[in-house]
Scaffold this motif. Structure first.
Motif, mmCIF file in Angstrom:
data_model
loop_
_atom_site.group_PDB
_atom_site.id
_atom_site.type_symbol
_atom_site.label_atom_id
_atom_site.label_comp_id
_atom_site.label_asym_id
_atom_site.label_seq_id
_atom_site.Cartn_x
_atom_site.Cartn_y
_atom_site.Cartn_z
ATOM 1 N N GLY A 32 0.806 -1.223 0.000
ATOM 2 C CA GLY A 32 0.000 0.000 0.000
ATOM 3 C C GLY A 32 0.837 1.270 0.000
ATOM 4 O O GLY A 32 0.487 2.260 0.637
ATOM 5 N N VAL A 33 1.946 1.238 -0.699
ATOM 6 C CA VAL A 33 2.832 2.405 -0.782
ATOM 7 C C VAL A 33 2.936 2.861 -2.231
ATOM 8 O O VAL A 33 2.495 2.163 -3.142
ATOM 9 N N SER A 34 3.538 4.033 -2.416
ATOM 10 C CA SER A 34 3.739 4.536 -3.769
ATOM 11 C C SER A 34 5.192 4.948 -3.942
ATOM 12 O O SER A 34 5.744 5.660 -3.094
ATOM 13 N N ALA A 35 5.792 4.534 -5.023
ATOM 14 C CA ALA A 35 7.187 4.888 -5.293
ATOM 15 C C ALA A 35 7.310 6.347 -5.700
ATOM 16 O O ALA A 35 8.383 6.917 -5.655
ATOM 17 N N ALA A 36 6.209 6.995 -6.075
ATOM 18 C CA ALA A 36 6.247 8.384 -6.514
ATOM 19 C C ALA A 36 6.297 9.352 -5.346
ATOM 20 O O ALA A 36 6.694 10.493 -5.511
ATOM 21 N N ALA A 37 5.922 8.959 -4.152
ATOM 22 C CA ALA A 37 5.879 9.860 -2.999
ATOM 23 C C ALA A 37 7.235 10.493 -2.679
ATOM 24 O O ALA A 37 7.303 11.696 -2.469
ATOM 25 N N PRO A 38 8.343 9.743 -2.631
ATOM 26 C CA PRO A 38 9.622 10.388 -2.340
ATOM 27 C C PRO A 38 10.020 11.434 -3.386
ATOM 28 O O PRO A 38 10.646 12.422 -3.062
ATOM 29 N N VAL A 39 9.640 11.239 -4.630
ATOM 30 C CA VAL A 39 9.968 12.214 -5.673
ATOM 31 C C VAL A 39 9.258 13.523 -5.397
ATOM 32 O O VAL A 39 9.835 14.590 -5.500
ATOM 33 N N ALA A 40 7.978 13.458 -5.008
ATOM 34 C CA ALA A 40 7.230 14.671 -4.695
ATOM 35 C C ALA A 40 7.834 15.382 -3.493
ATOM 36 O O ALA A 40 7.929 16.603 -3.463
ATOM 37 N N ALA A 41 8.267 14.637 -2.500
ATOM 38 C CA ALA A 41 8.879 15.240 -1.321
ATOM 39 C C ALA A 41 10.192 15.916 -1.680
ATOM 40 O O ALA A 41 10.506 16.987 -1.182
ATOM 41 N N ALA A 42 10.962 15.312 -2.569
ATOM 42 C CA ALA A 42 12.223 15.912 -2.992
ATOM 43 C C ALA A 42 11.968 17.198 -3.747
ATOM 44 O O ALA A 42 12.689 18.179 -3.594
ATOM 45 N N GLY A 43 10.932 17.237 -4.550
ATOM 46 C CA GLY A 43 10.589 18.456 -5.283
ATOM 47 C C GLY A 43 10.182 19.561 -4.342
ATOM 48 O O GLY A 43 10.526 20.723 -4.521
ATOM 49 N N ALA A 44 9.453 19.233 -3.289
ATOM 50 C CA ALA A 44 9.045 20.236 -2.313
ATOM 51 C C ALA A 44 10.251 20.773 -1.563
ATOM 52 O O ALA A 44 10.350 21.960 -1.288
ATOM 53 N N ALA A 45 11.189 19.910 -1.243
ATOM 54 C CA ALA A 45 12.392 20.352 -0.550
ATOM 55 C C ALA A 45 13.202 21.285 -1.428
ATOM 56 O O ALA A 45 13.780 22.262 -0.961
ATOM 57 N N GLY A 46 13.264 21.014 -2.714
ATOM 58 C CA GLY A 46 13.987 21.889 -3.637
ATOM 59 C C GLY A 46 13.360 23.266 -3.699
ATOM 60 O O GLY A 46 14.045 24.267 -3.810
ATOM 61 N N GLY A 47 12.050 23.345 -3.589
ATOM 62 C CA GLY A 47 11.363 24.627 -3.595
ATOM 63 C C GLY A 47 11.726 25.444 -2.374
ATOM 64 O O GLY A 47 11.885 26.651 -2.444
ATOM 65 N N ASP A 48 11.873 24.793 -1.206
ATOM 66 C CA ASP A 48 12.249 25.506 -0.001
ATOM 67 C C ASP A 48 13.665 26.057 -0.120
ATOM 68 O O ASP A 48 13.953 27.135 0.358
ATOM 69 N N GLY A 49 14.553 25.317 -0.787
ATOM 70 C CA GLY A 49 15.921 25.778 -0.961
ATOM 71 C C GLY A 49 15.990 27.013 -1.826
ATOM 72 O O GLY A 49 16.796 27.906 -1.603
ATOM 73 N N ALA A 50 15.135 27.113 -2.824
ATOM 74 C CA ALA A 50 15.123 28.289 -3.687
ATOM 75 C C ALA A 50 14.610 29.504 -2.932
ATOM 76 O O ALA A 50 15.007 30.635 -3.202
ATOM 77 N N ALA A 51 13.713 29.302 -1.980
ATOM 78 C CA ALA A 51 13.160 30.415 -1.217
ATOM 79 C C ALA A 51 14.212 31.014 -0.282
ATOM 80 O O ALA A 51 14.095 32.160 0.121
ATOM 81 N N ALA A 52 15.235 30.259 0.062
ATOM 82 C CA ALA A 52 16.250 30.717 0.991
ATOM 83 C C ALA A 52 17.462 31.307 0.266
ATOM 84 O O ALA A 52 18.561 31.301 0.781
ATOM 85 N N LYS A 53 17.271 31.824 -0.918
ATOM 86 C CA LYS A 53 18.363 32.377 -1.711
ATOM 87 C C LYS A 53 18.968 33.580 -0.990
ATOM 88 O O LYS A 53 18.244 34.430 -0.479
ATOM 89 N N THR A 54 20.293 33.657 -0.960
ATOM 90 C CA THR A 54 20.954 34.727 -0.224
ATOM 91 C C THR A 54 21.752 35.676 -1.104
ATOM 92 O O THR A 54 22.105 36.758 -0.664
ATOM 93 N N SER A 55 22.074 35.278 -2.333
ATOM 94 C CA SER A 55 22.815 36.184 -3.205
ATOM 95 C C SER A 55 22.049 36.378 -4.514
ATOM 96 O O SER A 55 21.450 35.444 -5.028
ATOM 97 N N PHE A 56 22.072 37.597 -4.998
ATOM 98 C CA PHE A 56 21.275 37.966 -6.154
ATOM 99 C C PHE A 56 22.143 38.676 -7.187
ATOM 100 O O PHE A 56 23.194 39.232 -6.858
#
Length: 122
Positions: A32-56
């Motif tokens: 009852g698991v899905s192999a796609a779930a970790p991919v979605a979590a990794a994508g969400a984590a990448g979005g948080d990293g972009a929000a914490a940008k420190t140099s422009f």
């Protein structure tokens, strides 16, 4: 019954892509698991990293109708001489300031826009 990890890995190495796909589907169904779930979590984590940008980077996209004012603003911001500042404005889009803080990037953008130039912050 103990699982022989080495043998299991060897079996996986010898399996075809369709066999591996069938195995994944069977595991998903059985547990009852899905192999796609970790991919979605990794994508969400990448979005948080972009929000914490420190140099422009502040990029002049267009000098605008008041090119002379834009050149003066670039000289003031960068400390370049007249010819270098003019060359930078002429070859727009070009980076005016790189690896600066968000506050400094916004200040530079405000000065250039006040001179009539179009600016983007990356």
């Amino acid at each position: 019954m103990a699982l022989d990890k080495d043998q299991f890995i060897e079996d996986l190495k010898g399996a075809s892509i369709t066999d591996l796909n069938d195995l994944v589907k069977a595991i998903e169904d059985e547990f009852g698991v899905s192999a796609a779930a970790p991919v979605a979590a990794a994508g969400a984590a990448g979005g948080d990293g972009a929000a914490a940008k420190t140099s422009f980077t502040v990029e002049l996209t267009e000098a605008g109708s008041a090119k002379v004012k834009a050149i003066k603003a670039v000289r003031e911001i960068t400390g370049l001489g007249l010819k270098d500042a003019k060359d930078l404005v002429d070859k727009a889009p070009s980076a005016i300031k790189e690896d600066v803080s968000e506050e400094e990037a916004n200040d530079v953008k405000a000065k250039l826009e006040e001179a009539g130039a179009s600016v983007t912050i990356k």
